[in-house]
Motif scaffolding. Structure first.
Motif, short mmCIF file in Angstrom:
data_model
loop_
_atom_site.label_atom_id
_atom_site.label_comp_id
_atom_site.label_asym_id
_atom_site.label_seq_id
_atom_site.Cartn_x
_atom_site.Cartn_y
_atom_site.Cartn_z
N HIS A 206 -28.79 -58.02 -91.15
CA HIS A 206 -28.88 -58.30 -89.72
C HIS A 206 -28.61 -57.04 -88.90
O HIS A 206 -29.32 -56.77 -87.91
N LEU A 207 -27.62 -56.26 -89.31
CA LEU A 207 -27.32 -55.02 -88.60
C LEU A 207 -28.45 -54.00 -88.77
O LEU A 207 -28.74 -53.23 -87.84
N VAL A 208 -29.08 -53.98 -89.94
CA VAL A 208 -30.20 -53.06 -90.16
C VAL A 208 -31.35 -53.39 -89.21
O VAL A 208 -31.96 -52.48 -88.61
N VAL A 209 -31.63 -54.68 -89.04
CA VAL A 209 -32.70 -55.09 -88.12
C VAL A 209 -32.36 -54.69 -86.69
O VAL A 209 -33.20 -54.16 -85.94
N LYS A 210 -31.11 -54.94 -86.28
CA LYS A 210 -30.68 -54.58 -84.92
C LYS A 210 -30.76 -53.06 -84.71
O LYS A 210 -31.18 -52.60 -83.63
N THR A 211 -30.34 -52.29 -85.70
CA THR A 211 -30.38 -50.83 -85.59
C THR A 211 -31.81 -50.33 -85.48
O THR A 211 -32.10 -49.41 -84.70
N ASP A 212 -32.71 -50.91 -86.25
CA ASP A 212 -34.12 -50.50 -86.21
C ASP A 212 -34.72 -50.71 -84.82
O ASP A 212 -35.55 -49.91 -84.37
N LYS A 213 -34.30 -51.77 -84.15
CA LYS A 213 -34.81 -52.02 -82.79
C LYS A 213 -34.35 -50.93 -81.82
O LYS A 213 -35.12 -50.47 -80.97
N VAL A 214 -33.08 -50.51 -81.96
CA VAL A 214 -32.58 -49.44 -81.10
C VAL A 214 -33.29 -48.13 -81.40
O VAL A 214 -33.64 -47.37 -80.49
N VAL A 215 -33.50 -47.84 -82.69
CA VAL A 215 -34.20 -46.62 -83.08
C VAL A 215 -35.62 -46.62 -82.52
O VAL A 215 -36.13 -45.58 -82.07
N TYR A 216 -36.25 -47.78 -82.55
CA TYR A 216 -37.61 -47.87 -82.00
C TYR A 216 -37.61 -47.55 -80.50
O TYR A 216 -38.49 -46.84 -80.00
N LYS A 217 -36.63 -48.06 -79.77
CA LYS A 217 -36.54 -47.75 -78.34
C LYS A 217 -36.33 -46.26 -78.11
O LYS A 217 -36.91 -45.66 -77.20
N MET A 218 -35.50 -45.65 -78.95
CA MET A 218 -35.25 -44.22 -78.83
C MET A 218 -36.53 -43.42 -79.05
O MET A 218 -36.84 -42.49 -78.30
N GLU A 219 -37.28 -43.79 -80.09
CA GLU A 219 -38.52 -43.08 -80.38
C GLU A 219 -39.56 -43.28 -79.28
O GLU A 219 -40.24 -42.32 -78.88
N ALA A 220 -39.66 -44.51 -78.78
CA ALA A 220 -40.66 -44.80 -77.74
C ALA A 220 -40.36 -44.02 -76.47
O ALA A 220 -41.26 -43.43 -75.87
N ASN A 221 -39.10 -44.00 -76.06
CA ASN A 221 -38.75 -43.28 -74.84
C ASN A 221 -38.85 -41.76 -75.02
O ASN A 221 -39.22 -41.05 -74.07
N SER A 222 -38.54 -41.27 -76.22
CA SER A 222 -38.68 -39.84 -76.47
C SER A 222 -40.15 -39.41 -76.40
O SER A 222 -40.47 -38.37 -75.82
N LEU A 223 -41.03 -40.21 -76.98
CA LEU A 223 -42.46 -39.91 -76.91
C LEU A 223 -42.97 -39.96 -75.48
O LEU A 223 -43.78 -39.13 -75.06
N GLU A 224 -42.46 -40.92 -74.72
CA GLU A 224 -42.86 -41.02 -73.31
C GLU A 224 -42.42 -39.80 -72.53
O GLU A 224 -43.15 -39.28 -71.67
N PHE A 225 -41.22 -39.29 -72.84
CA PHE A 225 -40.72 -38.10 -72.17
C PHE A 225 -41.55 -36.87 -72.55
O PHE A 225 -41.89 -36.04 -71.69
N LEU A 226 -41.88 -36.75 -73.84
CA LEU A 226 -42.69 -35.60 -74.29
C LEU A 226 -44.09 -35.66 -73.69
O LEU A 226 -44.67 -34.62 -73.35
#
Length: 233
Positions: A206-226
């Protein structure tokens, strides 16, 4: 003859009633203590692992939940500040947000003016640190989920050894009470180990799934910034 049948029926009913009233029940505490010293030690170890698993799960769950909070208007404000050249305002906004996403964007903003590859690498390095922070102690749950059943099976082996030892030294007359103690050790530790292992395994995934969602948000926002930095002026 009818009277005889009625008398036998009454006697049988009384016998069943007596049997029901003298039926012995076994509480969880009695079940644990009946397993002997070895069983109690293993159950205590499993209980400590269970408490540790529950603590890590809720502590990480709250941390991940807090990290996943991102203002929907955050990136729009960053875009406006960067487009207007207001880097200090963008940095202040990142500090106020104080989330993994905002810290990555803050790292990128601080590198504006350098080559895009350097900005990308800086964000990636900051992202690794954020992911490590999110996954802190989560691997312990994976260890508990694997170790707890093994500890339980160790108790099973110890219980069976105790039972076989009593049979070998019984001299032909087996004491069922002594034999049952070894079986109680075997069964209670097995059940305890499986329960702790299952709980830790579910909590870990359950924690792995929750962490993956946060990582996805981080990647999406980083790509948007770049992408924002790569846009023609």
């Amino acid at each position: 003859m009818l009277n005889t049948i009625l008398q036998e029926t009454v006697q049988n009913t009384e016998g069943l009633t007596d049997g029901e009233t003298t039926e012995k029940t076994l509480s969880i505490i009695e079940l644990i203590t009946t397993g002997g010293t070895a069983g109690i030690i293993i159950i205590v170890i499993l209980f400590v692992l269970f408490v540790a698993a529950i603590y890590i799960y809720f502590e990480r769950l709250l941390a991940i939940k807090e990290a996943s909070k991102v203002d929907a208007n955050f990136m729009n404000q960053i875009k406006d500040y960067v487009s207007d050249g207001k880097m200090d305002s963008a940095q202040n906004l990142c500090l106020q947000a104080n989330s993994p996403v905002s810290r990555l964007i803050s790292k990128g903003v601080s590198r504006i003016g350098k080559p895009l590859d350097d900005i990308n690498k800086a964000i990636e390095n900051a992202g690794r640190l954020e992911i490590y922070s999110l996954e802190k102690n989560v691997s312990v749950l994976a260890t508990i989920s694997g170790a707890a059943p093994m500890i339980g099976f160790l108790g099973t082996v110890i219980g069976m050894i105790l039972s076989i030892f009593e049979i070998a030294n019984s001299g032909g007359s087996i004491d069922i009470k002594t034999l049952a103690d070894g079986l109680y050790t075997a069964m209670t530790t097995t059940v305890g180990g499986l329960i702790v292992g299952i709980v830790a395994y579910i909590a870990y995934n359950h924690l792995v799934v929750k962490t993956d969602k946060v990582v996805y948000k981080m990647e999406a926002n980083s790509l948007e910034f770049l992408d924002l930095l790569n846009e023609p002026i």
